[in-house]
Enzyme design. Structure first.
Site, PDB file in Angstrom:
ATOM      1  N   ASN A   1      21.933-117.850   4.017  1.00 11.01           N
ATOM      2  CA  ASN A   1      20.660-117.337   4.629  1.00 11.01           C
ATOM      3  C   ASN A   1      21.453-116.249   5.387  1.00 11.01           C
ATOM      4  O   ASN A   1      22.544-116.325   6.155  1.00 11.01           O
ATOM      5  CB  ASN A   1      20.172-118.415   5.624  1.00 11.01           C
ATOM      6  CG  ASN A   1      19.304-117.895   6.484  1.00 11.01           C
ATOM      7  OD1 ASN A   1      19.276-116.945   7.104  1.00 11.01           O
ATOM      8  ND2 ASN A   1      18.155-118.753   6.542  1.00 11.01           N
TER       9      ASN A   1
ATOM     10  N   HIS B   1      17.037-115.868   2.448  1.00 10.78           N
ATOM     11  CA  HIS B   1      17.270-117.218   2.759  1.00 10.78           C
ATOM     12  C   HIS B   1      18.430-117.528   1.550  1.00 10.78           C
ATOM     13  O   HIS B   1      18.917-116.763   0.901  1.00 10.78           O
ATOM     14  CB  HIS B   1      16.010-118.174   2.246  1.00 10.78           C
ATOM     15  CG  HIS B   1      14.863-117.941   3.285  1.00 10.78           C
ATOM     16  ND1 HIS B   1      13.810-119.073   3.186  1.00 10.78           N
ATOM     17  CD2 HIS B   1      14.654-117.209   4.050  1.00 10.78           C
ATOM     18  CE1 HIS B   1      13.023-118.392   4.256  1.00 10.78           C
ATOM     19  NE2 HIS B   1      13.366-117.214   4.652  1.00 10.78           N
TER      20      HIS B   1
ATOM     21  N   GLU C   1      18.481-119.615  -0.881  1.00  7.22           N
ATOM     22  CA  GLU C   1      18.082-119.849  -2.121  1.00  7.22           C
ATOM     23  C   GLU C   1      17.933-118.394  -2.836  1.00  7.22           C
ATOM     24  O   GLU C   1      18.196-117.951  -3.809  1.00  7.22           O
ATOM     25  CB  GLU C   1      16.989-120.790  -2.560  1.00  7.22           C
ATOM     26  CG  GLU C   1      17.238-122.130  -1.822  1.00  7.22           C
ATOM     27  CD  GLU C   1      16.980-122.447  -0.396  1.00  7.22           C
ATOM     28  OE1 GLU C   1      16.699-123.537  -0.007  1.00  7.22           O
ATOM     29  OE2 GLU C   1      16.873-121.332   0.475  1.00  7.22           O
TER      30      GLU C   1
ATOM     31  N   SER D   1      16.478-128.805   2.639  1.00  9.15           N
ATOM     32  CA  SER D   1      15.361-128.790   1.693  1.00  9.15           C
ATOM     33  C   SER D   1      14.641-127.191   1.650  1.00  9.15           C
ATOM     34  O   SER D   1      14.653-126.971   2.691  1.00  9.15           O
ATOM     35  CB  SER D   1      14.384-129.906   2.445  1.00  9.15           C
ATOM     36  OG  SER D   1      13.115-129.861   1.844  1.00  9.15           O
TER      37      SER D   1
ATOM     38  N   CYS E   1      12.438-124.232   2.002  1.00  9.87           N
ATOM     39  CA  CYS E   1      11.045-123.957   2.504  1.00  9.87           C
ATOM     40  C   CYS E   1      10.052-123.393   1.535  1.00  9.87           C
ATOM     41  O   CYS E   1      10.566-123.553   0.477  1.00  9.87           O
ATOM     42  CB  CYS E   1      11.300-122.930   3.418  1.00  9.87           C
ATOM     43  SG  CYS E   1      11.584-121.270   2.521  1.00  9.87           S
TER      44      CYS E   1
ATOM     45  N   CYS F   1      11.167-120.529  -0.728  1.00  9.91           N
ATOM     46  CA  CYS F   1      12.078-120.534  -1.743  1.00  9.91           C
ATOM     47  C   CYS F   1      11.572-122.053  -2.785  1.00  9.91           C
ATOM     48  O   CYS F   1      12.127-121.812  -3.877  1.00  9.91           O
ATOM     49  CB  CYS F   1      13.475-121.279  -1.043  1.00  9.91           C
ATOM     50  SG  CYS F   1      14.141-119.948  -0.020  1.00  9.91           S
TER      51      CYS F   1
ATOM     52  N   ASP G   1      13.685-119.016  12.588  1.00 11.48           N
ATOM     53  CA  ASP G   1      13.868-119.085  11.129  1.00 11.48           C
ATOM     54  C   ASP G   1      12.966-119.730  10.357  1.00 11.48           C
ATOM     55  O   ASP G   1      12.409-119.477   9.101  1.00 11.48           O
ATOM     56  CB  ASP G   1      15.306-119.609  10.866  1.00 11.48           C
ATOM     57  CG  ASP G   1      15.500-119.482   9.350  1.00 11.48           C
ATOM     58  OD1 ASP G   1      15.714-118.381   9.052  1.00 11.48           O
ATOM     59  OD2 ASP G   1      15.723-120.551   8.405  1.00 11.48           O
TER      60      ASP G   1
END
Length: 148
Positions: A43, A54, A56, A79, A81, A84, A144
């Site tokens: 991130n 982010h 990912e 996990s 978002c 992503c 965020d």
């Protein structure tokens, strides 16, 4: 073959790098079906002043263009978002390995319902890293995740 724990270790390294840079400690890595690391990232929304970077998405971008994402695994410390999770579905990433889903529950149930293999490892290091960060920087965390 790379194990899920080994994949998560790469993502965890990225999360720590982001934290050291003054950012949010979420890391990710994209692996080919044979376990080859394609890209890794973290991130960078604080560092780059860009809300779309982010963990990912950074790993995905750093992997470069692939002819297909079928068979790939995205390892992430948290996990994913909805943003992503959409990336995973859009490009057909087959598996997602998640470090923890206690501090934040993103779209991983939706991914599983739509054919993505989801593995939640409940990793204590990932949980401690996010719990400590959220306690120390609640305003930044809320920003965020879009509630700040």
């Amino acid at each position: 073959m790379t194990t899920d724990q080994e994949m998560l270790a790469v993502a965890r390294q990225e999360a720590l790098a982001g934290l050291e840079e003054g950012g949010i400690p979420i890391g990710a890595a994209l692996f080919a079906a044979d376990g080859t690391l394609l890209g890794r990232g973290h991130n960078r929304r604080v560092q780059d002043d860009d809300p779309s970077v982010h963990g990912e998405t950074d790993a995905f971008r750093n992997a470069g263009r692939q002819r297909s994402y079928r068979g790939t695994t995205m390892a992430t410390t948290l996990s994913p978002c909805w943003f992503c999770s959409g990336l995973v579905r859009q490009f057909g990433i087959s598996r997602v390995v998640i470090g923890e889903a206690h501090t934040f529950v993103g779209g991983h149930d939706w991914l599983a319902e739509n054919g993505v293999e989801v593995v939640v490892l409940d990793d204590p290091e990932c949980l401690a890293m996010m719990t400590d960060f959220i306690a120390a920087y609640p305003d930044l965390w809320n920003e965020d995740i879009g509630v700040g």
